[in-house]
Structures are given as C-alpha cells and as structure tokens.
Design a protein around this motif. Structure first.
Motif, short mmCIF file in Angstrom:
data_model
loop_
_atom_site.label_atom_id
_atom_site.label_comp_id
_atom_site.label_asym_id
_atom_site.label_seq_id
_atom_site.Cartn_x
_atom_site.Cartn_y
_atom_site.Cartn_z
N MET A 1 0.77 -1.11 -0.07
CA MET A 1 0.07 -0.05 -0.07
C MET A 1 0.78 1.21 -0.10
O MET A 1 1.93 1.30 0.63
N ALA A 2 0.21 2.24 -0.71
CA ALA A 2 0.95 3.57 -0.69
C ALA A 2 0.93 4.12 0.71
O ALA A 2 0.12 4.02 1.45
N ARG A 3 2.29 4.83 1.20
CA ARG A 3 2.38 5.35 2.40
C ARG A 3 1.56 6.72 2.42
O ARG A 3 1.81 7.42 1.41
N GLY A 4 0.87 7.12 3.41
CA GLY A 4 0.30 8.15 3.57
C GLY A 4 -1.13 8.20 4.21
O GLY A 4 -1.66 7.18 4.58
N PRO A 5 -2.05 9.35 3.80
CA PRO A 5 -3.27 9.28 4.47
C PRO A 5 -4.47 8.65 3.52
O PRO A 5 -5.60 9.06 3.34
N PHE A 6 -4.17 7.39 3.29
CA PHE A 6 -4.95 6.48 2.55
C PHE A 6 -5.35 5.54 3.45
O PHE A 6 -4.99 4.98 4.33
N ARG A 7 -6.81 5.33 3.28
CA ARG A 7 -7.53 4.44 4.30
C ARG A 7 -8.03 3.05 3.38
O ARG A 7 -8.34 3.17 2.43
N GLU B 1 -6.01 4.06 8.31
CA GLU B 1 -4.88 4.55 7.53
C GLU B 1 -3.96 3.45 7.12
O GLU B 1 -3.69 2.62 8.09
N SER B 2 -3.00 3.79 6.19
CA SER B 2 -2.19 2.90 5.79
C SER B 2 -0.99 2.30 7.05
O SER B 2 -0.61 1.34 7.08
N GLU B 3 -0.49 3.28 7.77
CA GLU B 3 0.47 2.86 8.80
C GLU B 3 -0.21 1.95 9.81
O GLU B 3 0.39 0.92 10.18
N GLN B 4 -1.53 2.23 10.28
CA GLN B 4 -1.94 1.25 11.15
C GLN B 4 -2.67 -0.21 10.30
O GLN B 4 -2.49 -1.08 10.91
#
Length: 250
Positions: free
Chosen positions: A118-124, A164-167
């Motif tokens: 997944m792309a890093r950033g504010p994506f859900r 979001e991607s980090e979680q």
C-alpha cells in the motif's frame, strides 16, 4: 475499458481503469474475473492487481446498484463474489498494489490477493459496510479474520472502520508500505523474488495455505446472497444508502 492489461515479462498487471475512483460495476468485475482466470494460459506466472494513484477502488458503485431491479442487483453483487473467488483461487500468485484508498469492495479484492503493498500516506482501507447499514457476509468477514486475527477483525467489522496505511500495516491488513510512486515496482519485485523459488513446491504450499479462504468463499451460497439482498432493501439500509448517494453527488 473497465480494466487494462499490461505485461512485465511473465508477470501480468491487471489495472482497474474506471475513473475517477474505480467504482466496481458488474461489467468491471466480470472483466476482472475473466482476466485473472485467463492470465496463466497467456503465460503469466504472477499477477499484479493495480488501481488508481489516489484510489485503488472505491468499492461497489452504489449509485449504479441503486438503479437496478432486484434480479439485476443480485446478479451484480454475485459478480463481486465471483471476482473474489477468482483472485483467491488463482493458479498463480497475485499481489495487490494499493496506490490509494481501498474501502469496502476494494478491500475485499485486496484481501483475496497473496500479498498487499500500500502507498504510504493518508490513505484508508477496510470493510466499512456497517456505515451504510449492510452486514459483510461471513465469507467476507473470514477474509479479514485470517489476516488480522479474530478479535481485531471483530472490532473493525462491527464499527465499519477504515484505517490509514500505517495502522493497516501495523495490524497486518497490508504487508508493506512504500511511496506511492513505487507501489507497482515493489509489487513486481516481490513477485520476482517469489518466482525464483522451486515452482512446484511454492505453488503447492500456496494452495494448501489458501484452502480456508477458498472454502469460505465457495460456501457463500445463493441463499446467503438472497439474505444479503433482503438486507439491502431494509428501510434503514435504504436510508443510509440514499444518504451516501446524496453525498457522492456533492
């Protein structure tokens, strides 16, 4: 065109190509299923499933579905499960290259792949059906449980949460993150490394490991789909869906 096909040697890229958000229609899902099933015979040893640069897929095209009669609606939802089964039961490994948001049906498709980048950033990403008054069928809930664990899946599904991607990486919903411009390259690299392994052993091990997922999707019967369609027409669900359509029109 609802999908695009690109070849990277013996790895085939199947790109969802229905701007602006790759909303899933029966036509797109049928084309995706056919492309996944045809890829091995066309020389593919692996598949990368990609979408848009900001939205992998926004999920099922609810405004389109709201305009269908009951029989067409049932047939339309059936194409999502058919595409999911094709990905889960693919004869060759499939990587989801998630370049942006991936809610609901987009998440379902990603969960059926072998690996998710997944792309890093504010994506859900997540299964947010509850937010529009729907219950994700057990076959779909199984997909979430097998990657994040039973209790965490319960919390996410009951709340209809998008994370979001980090979680998403922290809980195992996606396998790795990278910069948006590198998502496809990382997916190709992961497959290239996997394909260096002895083919027969790798593919046989993969088949055994994915038995539970394939069985769960195959157990989703016509009766289960009838129940899902009944829930679709429930007054509360219709109110939530109408509100969603109104928001999408703004």
């Amino acid at each position: 065109m609802s999908i695009e096909l690109h070849r990277h040697g013996d790895i085939h890229e199947i790109r969802l190509a229905r701007p602006p958000v790759n909303a899933l229609t029966p036509e797109l899902l049928s084309a995706l299923r056919a492309a996944v099933q045809a890829a091995p015979a066309e020389g593919a040893r692996g598949i990368v499933l990609t979408g848009g640069s900001k939205v992998f897929s926004g999920g099922m095209d609810v405004p389109h579905l709201m305009g269908l009669d009951r029989a067409s609606l049932k047939a339309g939802w059936a194409t999502l499960f058919a595409a999911a089964r094709a990905l889960a039961d693919s004869r060759v490994p499939v990587v989801a290259a998630i370049g942006g948001h991936s809610p609901a049906g987009g998440c379902v498709l990603a969960l059926c792949c072998d690996y998710r980048i997944m792309a890093r950033g504010p994506f859900r990403i997540g299964l947010n059906e509850v937010q529009v008054g729907l219950v994700a069928p057990d076959a779909i809930q199984h997909l979430m449980r097998r990657v994040v664990g039973t209790y965490r899946a319960e919390r996410l599904l009951v709340a209809g949460s998008l994370v979001e991607s980090e979680q998403a990486q922290a809980i195992g919903l996606v396998d790795e993150l990278t910069d948006a411009e590198h998502v496809l390259a990382r997916a190709l690299h992961w497959l290239e490394e996997l394909l260096k392994l002895p083919s027969a052993a790798m593919l046989a091990s993969r088949q055994v490991a994915r038995t539970d997922m394939i069985a769960a999707l195959e157990a989703f019967s016509d009766d289960h789909l009838d129940g899902f369609i009944e829930d679709w027409y429930a007054p509360g669900t219709q109110a939530a869906l109408q509100a969603l359509v109104a928001r999408l029109k703004k």
